[in-house]
Design an enzyme around this catalytic site. Structure first.
Site, PDB file in Angstrom:
ATOM      1  N   ALA A 155       0.818  -1.216   0.000  1.00  9.35           N
ATOM      2  CA  ALA A 155       0.000   0.000   0.000  1.00  9.35           C
ATOM      3  C   ALA A 155       0.851   1.265   0.000  1.00  9.35           C
ATOM      4  O   ALA A 155       0.387   2.318   0.428  1.00  9.35           O
ATOM      5  CB  ALA A 155      -0.972   0.008   1.186  1.00  9.35           C
ATOM      6  N   SER A 201       0.412  -5.695  -5.883  1.00 13.22           N
ATOM      7  CA  SER A 201      -0.208  -4.637  -5.094  1.00 13.22           C
ATOM      8  C   SER A 201       0.451  -3.290  -5.399  1.00 13.22           C
ATOM      9  O   SER A 201       0.503  -2.884  -6.561  1.00 13.22           O
ATOM     10  CB  SER A 201      -0.141  -4.991  -3.604  1.00 13.22           C
ATOM     11  OG  SER A 201      -0.956  -4.138  -2.840  1.00 13.22           O
ATOM     12  N   ALA A 202       0.969  -2.598  -4.378  1.00  8.87           N
ATOM     13  CA  ALA A 202       1.657  -1.331  -4.640  1.00  8.87           C
ATOM     14  C   ALA A 202       2.838  -1.531  -5.567  1.00  8.87           C
ATOM     15  O   ALA A 202       3.201  -0.635  -6.343  1.00  8.87           O
ATOM     16  CB  ALA A 202       2.120  -0.702  -3.326  1.00  8.87           C
ATOM     17  N   GLU A 227     -10.525  -8.905  -4.318  1.00  5.90           N
ATOM     18  CA  GLU A 227      -9.444  -8.008  -3.936  1.00  5.90           C
ATOM     19  C   GLU A 227      -9.763  -7.140  -2.709  1.00  5.90           C
ATOM     20  O   GLU A 227      -8.880  -6.754  -1.959  1.00  5.90           O
ATOM     21  CB  GLU A 227      -9.089  -7.079  -5.105  1.00  5.90           C
ATOM     22  CG  GLU A 227      -8.439  -7.759  -6.281  1.00  5.90           C
ATOM     23  CD  GLU A 227      -6.961  -8.047  -6.065  1.00  5.90           C
ATOM     24  OE1 GLU A 227      -6.435  -7.736  -4.975  1.00  5.90           O
ATOM     25  OE2 GLU A 227      -6.327  -8.592  -6.991  1.00  5.90           O
ATOM     26  N   HIS A 284      -6.770 -10.518  -1.665  1.00  2.00           N
ATOM     27  CA  HIS A 284      -5.603  -9.784  -2.156  1.00  2.00           C
ATOM     28  C   HIS A 284      -4.316 -10.383  -1.594  1.00  2.00           C
ATOM     29  O   HIS A 284      -4.155 -10.528  -0.387  1.00  2.00           O
ATOM     30  CB  HIS A 284      -5.740  -8.325  -1.709  1.00  2.00           C
ATOM     31  CG  HIS A 284      -4.623  -7.433  -2.134  1.00  2.00           C
ATOM     32  ND1 HIS A 284      -4.534  -6.909  -3.400  1.00  2.00           N
ATOM     33  CD2 HIS A 284      -3.542  -6.948  -1.459  1.00  2.00           C
ATOM     34  CE1 HIS A 284      -3.469  -6.144  -3.480  1.00  2.00           C
ATOM     35  NE2 HIS A 284      -2.836  -6.153  -2.319  1.00  2.00           N
TER      36      HIS A 284
END
Length: 541
Positions: A142, A229-230, A358, A468
């Protein structure tokens, strides 16, 4: 006599095999360590320490000119504290799952601002005589957490699996600045042109790879960037980069994105409230003070404590993140979704896909939202505050309170931890992951080769379904990652053929809960995806 010679030969052979691996750059010898069948070069600095007056400034490339041991990981960059509850819905133990996924728990390894290091793994037999494809891993979290050491096992298994497939690769990972240290926003950041520092860190590391990876047995002309993800979002943003997708530096030639592409973020100055929070929390809000200079001069722990108190993906705001890449006019010259729409993305082959559920983990922090009114207020104020409330009537219809239509999808009335949990999970998963991924694929259709996937593995997990990050737990995509790095095609000539994705025929590779992959069309929840895309283009988070 013959027996003694055999013993000597065996001894010498084992001695040579145990010799630590070396590589030579700038006339210096870099000495790594062997870990079974994998050689590792760890903790090599690629940029000057971003501390002291270099805090909140762009990375300064660093070259090594003297011999160096590279046998242990360097510290991770400062990560924001993760505050997931231990249990959920009465008795479900979240920590059992989150402990297996680095981005969902606090790092077990040391952190320090002096963290900009890079790691290389290769088969023990590899060396500068080889020219293997290179996989560059960008970790997720994130944009708040993450470090390379947490993915040591991932790197080792990719090297071992690639060797077993007969297509060896080189694995590279880099630490980059997280949270406010890497993604501070606000007017002051804009004025000093020091936004998106984490992306600049990644960029400098990629330049290091291009310059030096051949010394380790890698091919600098066959580099694939890969993230989750990020990290996956970072891959997409690197494909845009400061040259608006012209790919003038030719730092990579392929990309693999797991759960994230171009996120709906706005101008970096829109993050002023988060900048002001840090300034106020650290006592840097004295009138006429150079607030950014004050933040640079703070003791590390003072700043870190304030960052830990800011909103995060585990707080009430969930995926409305404080510290994320934003359009700064330099690295990102505009809203990344609009840049993708206009085709300003590196024209390289790529894979992009998602898990089906997700948003489930990200709905945990909003479990106290239980009514229709609370849901509407939260979505409006937290995700689309700039939109007039009257423009959101269709959203409430497309994401109804009927739990059977929420996420985990296709689980009927089950997994409704609260009356709004599945609804919140459906919305957040779609607005941040599913809709942007479909938009990215369709925007680039016809411009370059693309493949897409959807995973329903782990569907039976209570409340969270195919959540996720679970694809990393299951090694679901390892073989495809390796094939794509080697051939720029996820297929190997056997099994179910993974077709290219086009707007006219949006076919995607689908992993069912069990069994072999299938092919289906990327058309589910079409009205919801189209609505969210239009909404985010008009009112980015």
């Amino acid at each position: 006599m013959l027996g003694n010679l055999v013993l000597v030969a065996c001894f010498l052979g084992s001695s040579f095999a145990a010799d630590p691996p070396t590589a030579h750059i700038n006339g210096a010898t870099i000495t790594g360590v062997n870990n079974g069948t994998v050689s590792q070069f760890l903790g090599i600095p690629y940029a000057s320490p971003p501390n002291g007056d270099r805090r909140f400034r762009r990375p300064e490339p660093l070259e090594i000119f003297s011999d160096r041991d590279a046998k242990v990981y360097g510290p991770g960059c400062p990560a924001q504290a993760v505050k997931f509850p231990g249990t959920f819905a009465g008795s479900t133990n979240i920590s059992t799952l989150t402990n297996e996924i680095p981005e969902f728990h606090n790092s077990k390894f040391p952190m320090d601002e002096d963290c900009l290091t890079i790691n290389i793994m290769r088969p023990v037999s590899a060396g500068p005589q080889n020219s293997y494809p290179v996989v560059v891993w960008i970790y997720g979290g994130a944009f708040e957490t993450g470090d390379t050491q947490s993915y040591d096992g991932l790197g080792i298994r990719i090297i071992q699996r690639s060797a077993a497939l007969g297509t060896p690769v080189i694995f590279v990972s880099m630490n980059y600045r997280n949270s406010a240290f890497g993604f501070l926003g606000g007017q002051q950041v804009y004025d000093e042109e020091v936004g998106n520092l984490g992306l600049w860190d990644q960029r400098v590391a990629l330049r290091w790879v291009k310059k030096h990876i051949s010394a380790f047995g890698g091919n600098s002309s066959k580099v694939m960037i890969w993230g989750e993800s990020a990290g996956s979002i970072s891959v997409a943003l690197q494909m845009i980069g400061p040259d608006n997708g012209a790919n003038t530096e030719n730092l990579f030639q392929a990309a693999f994105m797991q759960s994230g592409t171009v996120v709906p973020v706005g101008d970096i100055r829109d993050a002023q409230k988060h900048y002001d929070f840090l300034v106020n929390a650290t006592g840097c809000d004295i009138p006429k003070t150079d607030t950014l200079g004050c933040l640079r001069g703070l003791p590390y722990q003072t700043l870190k404590d304030a960052v830990d108190k800011s909103q995060s993906f585990t707080s009430y705001e969930s995926l409305n993140l404080a510290w994320v890449p934003r359009a700064d006019g330099l690295f990102l010259k505009g809203d990344p979704q609009k840049l993708a729409r206009d085709g300003l993305v590196a024209k390289i082959p790529f894979v992009a896909g998602c898990m089906v559920d997700e948003g489930t983990f990200f709905a945990v922090s909003t479990r106290n939202i239980t009514t229709e009114a609370q849901f509407r207020t939260y979505i409006h104020e937290n995700f689309v505050a700039k939109a007039p409330i009257g423009e959101l009537d269709q959203l409430w219809t497309l994401y109804p309170s009927n739990v059977s239509e929420g996420s985990p999808f296709n689980t009927s009335i089950f997994n409704a931890a609260t009356p709004q949990f599945k609804r919140m999970a459906a919305f957040q998963g779609d607005v941040v992951f599913q809709a942007p991924t479909r938009f990215f694929l369709q925007s680039l259709s016809g411009r370059q080769k693309a493949w897409s996937y959807l995973s329903r593995r782990f569907k039976s997990i209570p409340f969270f379904g195919s959540f996720h990050g679970s694809d990393l737990l299951l090694n679901t995509l390892d073989d495809y990652v390796i094939r794509f790095a080697v051939n720029h095609d996820p297929n190997n000539g056997t099994g179910v053929v993974w077709p290219q994705y086009t707007k006219a025929s949006p076919r995607r590779y689908t992993f069912p809960p069990t069994g072999s992959p299938t092919i289906e069309l990327d058309t589910q929840r079409a009205a919801q995806m189209a609505y969210l895309t239009n909404l985010s283009l008009t009112y980015p988070i």
